[in-house]
Design a protein around this motif. Structure first.
Motif, PDB file in Angstrom:
ATOM      1  N   GLN A   8       0.844  -1.195   0.000  1.00 39.95           N
ATOM      2  CA  GLN A   8       0.000   0.000   0.000  1.00 39.95           C
ATOM      3  C   GLN A   8       0.880   1.245   0.000  1.00 39.95           C
ATOM      4  O   GLN A   8       1.966   1.252   0.577  1.00 39.95           O
ATOM      5  CB  GLN A   8      -0.905   0.000   1.243  1.00 39.95           C
ATOM      6  CG  GLN A   8      -0.152  -0.231   2.544  1.00 39.95           C
ATOM      7  CD  GLN A   8      -1.054  -0.225   3.756  1.00 39.95           C
ATOM      8  OE1 GLN A   8      -2.248   0.001   3.638  1.00 39.95           O
ATOM      9  NE2 GLN A   8      -0.491  -0.434   4.933  1.00 39.95           N
ATOM     10  N   SER A  62       0.339   3.669   1.664  1.00 45.77           N
ATOM     11  CA  SER A  62       0.380   4.166   3.047  1.00 45.77           C
ATOM     12  C   SER A  62       1.753   3.942   3.674  1.00 45.77           C
ATOM     13  O   SER A  62       2.077   4.546   4.698  1.00 45.77           O
ATOM     14  CB  SER A  62      -0.679   3.469   3.902  1.00 45.77           C
ATOM     15  OG  SER A  62      -1.944   3.532   3.288  1.00 45.77           O
ATOM     16  N   ARG A  88       0.347  -7.369  -4.268  1.00 51.28           N
ATOM     17  CA  ARG A  88      -0.321  -8.255  -3.313  1.00 51.28           C
ATOM     18  C   ARG A  88      -0.374  -9.664  -3.870  1.00 51.28           C
ATOM     19  O   ARG A  88      -0.641  -9.870  -5.053  1.00 51.28           O
ATOM     20  CB  ARG A  88      -1.736  -7.752  -3.014  1.00 51.28           C
ATOM     21  CG  ARG A  88      -1.662  -6.417  -2.297  1.00 51.28           C
ATOM     22  CD  ARG A  88      -2.977  -5.955  -1.763  1.00 51.28           C
ATOM     23  NE  ARG A  88      -2.852  -4.560  -1.337  1.00 51.28           N
ATOM     24  CZ  ARG A  88      -3.851  -3.797  -0.949  1.00 51.28           C
ATOM     25  NH1 ARG A  88      -5.077  -4.307  -0.925  1.00 51.28           N
ATOM     26  NH2 ARG A  88      -3.644  -2.568  -0.586  1.00 51.28           N
ATOM     27  N   GLU A 123      -2.361   7.912  -3.043  1.00 46.88           N
ATOM     28  CA  GLU A 123      -2.783   8.209  -1.680  1.00 46.88           C
ATOM     29  C   GLU A 123      -2.583   9.699  -1.424  1.00 46.88           C
ATOM     30  O   GLU A 123      -1.680  10.316  -1.990  1.00 46.88           O
ATOM     31  CB  GLU A 123      -1.905   7.371  -0.738  1.00 46.88           C
ATOM     32  CG  GLU A 123      -2.159   7.613   0.723  1.00 46.88           C
ATOM     33  CD  GLU A 123      -2.038   6.315   1.521  1.00 46.88           C
ATOM     34  OE1 GLU A 123      -2.023   5.218   0.913  1.00 46.88           O
ATOM     35  OE2 GLU A 123      -1.958   6.412   2.746  1.00 46.88           O
ATOM     36  N   PHE A 134      -9.652   0.684   8.776  1.00 46.53           N
ATOM     37  CA  PHE A 134      -8.245   0.630   8.370  1.00 46.53           C
ATOM     38  C   PHE A 134      -7.453   1.008   9.617  1.00 46.53           C
ATOM     39  O   PHE A 134      -7.793   2.004  10.265  1.00 46.53           O
ATOM     40  CB  PHE A 134      -7.947   1.644   7.252  1.00 46.53           C
ATOM     41  CG  PHE A 134      -8.775   1.425   6.019  1.00 46.53           C
ATOM     42  CD1 PHE A 134      -8.379   0.527   5.039  1.00 46.53           C
ATOM     43  CD2 PHE A 134      -9.979   2.108   5.850  1.00 46.53           C
ATOM     44  CE1 PHE A 134      -9.163   0.320   3.913  1.00 46.53           C
ATOM     45  CE2 PHE A 134     -10.765   1.902   4.733  1.00 46.53           C
ATOM     46  CZ  PHE A 134     -10.355   1.002   3.762  1.00 46.53           C
ATOM     47  N   PHE A 142      -4.854   2.497  10.233  1.00 51.11           N
ATOM     48  CA  PHE A 142      -4.124   3.772  10.317  1.00 51.11           C
ATOM     49  C   PHE A 142      -5.012   5.004  10.360  1.00 51.11           C
ATOM     50  O   PHE A 142      -4.534   6.125  10.339  1.00 51.11           O
ATOM     51  CB  PHE A 142      -3.111   3.901   9.168  1.00 51.11           C
ATOM     52  CG  PHE A 142      -3.486   3.090   7.954  1.00 51.11           C
ATOM     53  CD1 PHE A 142      -3.050   1.784   7.835  1.00 51.11           C
ATOM     54  CD2 PHE A 142      -4.288   3.629   6.965  1.00 51.11           C
ATOM     55  CE1 PHE A 142      -3.401   1.008   6.732  1.00 51.11           C
ATOM     56  CE2 PHE A 142      -4.637   2.876   5.855  1.00 51.11           C
ATOM     57  CZ  PHE A 142      -4.202   1.556   5.735  1.00 51.11           C
ATOM     58  N   GLY A 155     -10.740   3.859   0.595  1.00 54.17           N
ATOM     59  CA  GLY A 155     -10.608   3.944   2.038  1.00 54.17           C
ATOM     60  C   GLY A 155     -10.091   5.317   2.420  1.00 54.17           C
ATOM     61  O   GLY A 155      -9.282   5.900   1.706  1.00 54.17           O
ATOM     62  N   ALA A 156     -10.576   5.803   3.549  1.00 54.60           N
ATOM     63  CA  ALA A 156     -10.160   7.139   3.969  1.00 54.60           C
ATOM     64  C   ALA A 156     -10.357   7.285   5.472  1.00 54.60           C
ATOM     65  O   ALA A 156     -10.911   6.394   6.133  1.00 54.60           O
ATOM     66  CB  ALA A 156     -10.975   8.195   3.221  1.00 54.60           C
ATOM     67  N   ALA A 166      -6.173  10.990   5.528  1.00 56.02           N
ATOM     68  CA  ALA A 166      -5.521  10.180   4.494  1.00 56.02           C
ATOM     69  C   ALA A 166      -6.607   9.480   3.697  1.00 56.02           C
ATOM     70  O   ALA A 166      -7.644   9.098   4.240  1.00 56.02           O
ATOM     71  CB  ALA A 166      -4.597   9.144   5.122  1.00 56.02           C
ATOM     72  N   PHE A 167      -6.396   9.357   2.421  1.00 55.71           N
ATOM     73  CA  PHE A 167      -7.242   8.465   1.630  1.00 55.71           C
ATOM     74  C   PHE A 167      -6.421   7.881   0.487  1.00 55.71           C
ATOM     75  O   PHE A 167      -5.409   8.450   0.067  1.00 55.71           O
ATOM     76  CB  PHE A 167      -8.519   9.142   1.114  1.00 55.71           C
ATOM     77  CG  PHE A 167      -8.319  10.261   0.129  1.00 55.71           C
ATOM     78  CD1 PHE A 167      -8.209  11.573   0.550  1.00 55.71           C
ATOM     79  CD2 PHE A 167      -8.297  10.008  -1.243  1.00 55.71           C
ATOM     80  CE1 PHE A 167      -8.055  12.608  -0.360  1.00 55.71           C
ATOM     81  CE2 PHE A 167      -8.151  11.043  -2.172  1.00 55.71           C
ATOM     82  CZ  PHE A 167      -8.017  12.349  -1.720  1.00 55.71           C
TER      83      PHE A 167
HETATM   84  N1  PHE Z   1      -3.978   1.790   2.270  1.00 54.29           N
HETATM   85  C1  PHE Z   1      -5.365   1.432   2.139  1.00 54.29           C
HETATM   86  C2  PHE Z   1      -5.474   0.219   1.199  1.00 54.29           C
HETATM   87  O1  PHE Z   1      -4.539  -0.069   0.505  1.00 54.29           O
HETATM   88  C3  PHE Z   1      -6.180   2.569   1.597  1.00 54.29           C
HETATM   89  C4  PHE Z   1      -6.278   3.695   2.573  1.00 54.29           C
HETATM   90  C5  PHE Z   1      -5.412   4.760   2.504  1.00 54.29           C
HETATM   91  C6  PHE Z   1      -7.259   3.692   3.538  1.00 54.29           C
HETATM   92  C7  PHE Z   1      -5.494   5.802   3.395  1.00 54.29           C
HETATM   93  C8  PHE Z   1      -7.353   4.721   4.433  1.00 54.29           C
HETATM   94  C9  PHE Z   1      -6.483   5.791   4.337  1.00 54.29           C
HETATM   95  O2  PHE Z   1      -6.481  -0.434   1.171  1.00 54.29           O
END
Ligand code: PHE
Length: 339
Positions: free
Chosen positions: A170, A172, A196, A212, A250, A252, A284-285, A307-308
């Motif tokens: 990710q 992230s 993945r 992101e 999520f 984080f 996701g966020a 974050a998203f």
């Molecule tokens: N990293 C998450 C994913 O790969 C996506 C995400 C990013 C969710 C930032 C929340 C905040 O699924």
């Protein structure tokens, strides 16, 4: 016989210097040194000679063979040289002649990524390309995924055995690095290729692209998140897009949300693309978890952030109506030519 050999030698040495092309030279070489060649035939006669004669004639014949062989080789080189020189002389390239070749084009994922980057760099965001190989710490620990947490299984990971490294699952995985290395306010877009360990089908690939966003400053809240996502999607689809948020998990983010957006093709009425619901489930966020802010070296009592992130492949599929994710990594130029 000695005379015959010497005459042959002389004849050959004179004749070869007049030969102009490689083909004639090869032919002539064959006539002399080939299986049924003149010199070969003479050498065959040696066995009929008396032992003394065989000694002297044999020696001379071998010498002649070496001399002739060398001469053919030298002439071959000369002919080649002349050929190249002549070619250079007569076939000078005319650089003014118009030429055409097929032009390449950007991959649709790159195109959309660049659009997104353009919009947000104009809004003061910095771009950080995500690393493809990262550490277990950055990919998981630093973003609040405890060692034993099942979330590590949520994203089937390619582990680089024994090294503490993983293929980034990710984007992230860049959050911690950016927070530690940049001063606030942080406004960043993180595009990257992620991996993945998944079975590949029309909607899943083991290698795909994510983008992101992270913003960290004082007083950052959900409204900033909502504005940023809406702006991004409206920009991509060239029309105003609405979003809705549902609780989502999520590690984080807290609160964490799943974001859907109103289908830009039917404006929320319901069509094939949104499967009749009027909404497309998308990303996701959330607000960055205090643990993540702290691990990034900032005080979560003072700083907050959002974050998203989402899969760019899916966004491009929706935008262009691409039915199968596998096209993106395939080498089929017919697919690429459409963009
Ligand atoms: N990293 C998450 C994913 O790969 C996506 C995400 C990013 C969710 C930032 C929340 C905040 O699924």
């Amino acid at each position: 016989m000695l005379n015959q050999i010497k005459t042959l030698e002389l004849t050959v040495l004179t004749k070869v210097t007049h030969i102009k092309d490689e083909e004639t030279l090869i032919q002539y070489r064959n006539d002399i040194l080939g299986k049924a060649g003149e010199l070969t035939t003479i050498l065959k006669w040696l066995k009929d000679l008396s032992p003394e004669e065989r000694g002297t004639v044999g020696k001379a014949a071998n010498e002649t063979r070496d001399i002739i062989t060398d001469a053919f080789e030298a002439e071959r080189k000369r002919i080649k040289k002349e050929f190249i020189a002549q070619k250079l002389e007569t076939e000078q390239e005319d650089v003014t002649v118009p030429f055409s070749h097929t032009k390449g084009s950007l991959h649709p994922i790159t195109m959309v990524q660049q659009e997104v980057e353009d919009t947000f760099t104009r809004m003061g965001f910095d771009i950080y390309d995500a690393m493809e190989v990262t550490t277990e710490y950055l990919n998981f620990d630093a973003v609040n995924v405890p060692k034993t947490h099942p979330a590590r299984d949520m994203q089937d990971t390619f582990w680089l055995e024994g090294s503490g490294h993983v293929l980034a699952t990710q984007t992230s995985c860049m959050q911690n690095l950016i927070m530690k290395n940049k001063s606030t306010p942080i406004k960043a877009i993180i595009p990257g290729r992620v991996f993945r360990n998944e079975d590949v089908d029309a909607t899943h690939d083991n290698t795909f692209y994510q983008v992101e966003w992270i913003v960290v400053d004082k007083w950052i809240g959900i409204s900033h998140l909502k504005f940023t996502i809406t702006t991004m999607l409206s920009d991509i689809f060239g029309k105003e897009v609405k979003i809705r948020m549902r609780p989502g998990y999520f590690p984080f983010v807290e609160p964490g949300v799943e974001v859907d957006f109103s289908c830009p093709f039917c404006d929320g009425v319901g069509c094939k693309i949104c499967k009749g619901s009027g909404w497309i489930e998308f990303m996701g966020a959330g607000l960055i978890h205090p643990n993540v802010i702290r691990e990034g070296g900032l005080d979560p009592e003072i700083y907050s952030g959002f974050a998203f992130g989402f899969g760019l492949n899916r966004l491009v599929m929706i935008r262009y109506g691409i039915p199968d994710m596998r096209y993106f990594m395939s080498p089929d130029v017919r697919f690429l030519k459409q963009f």
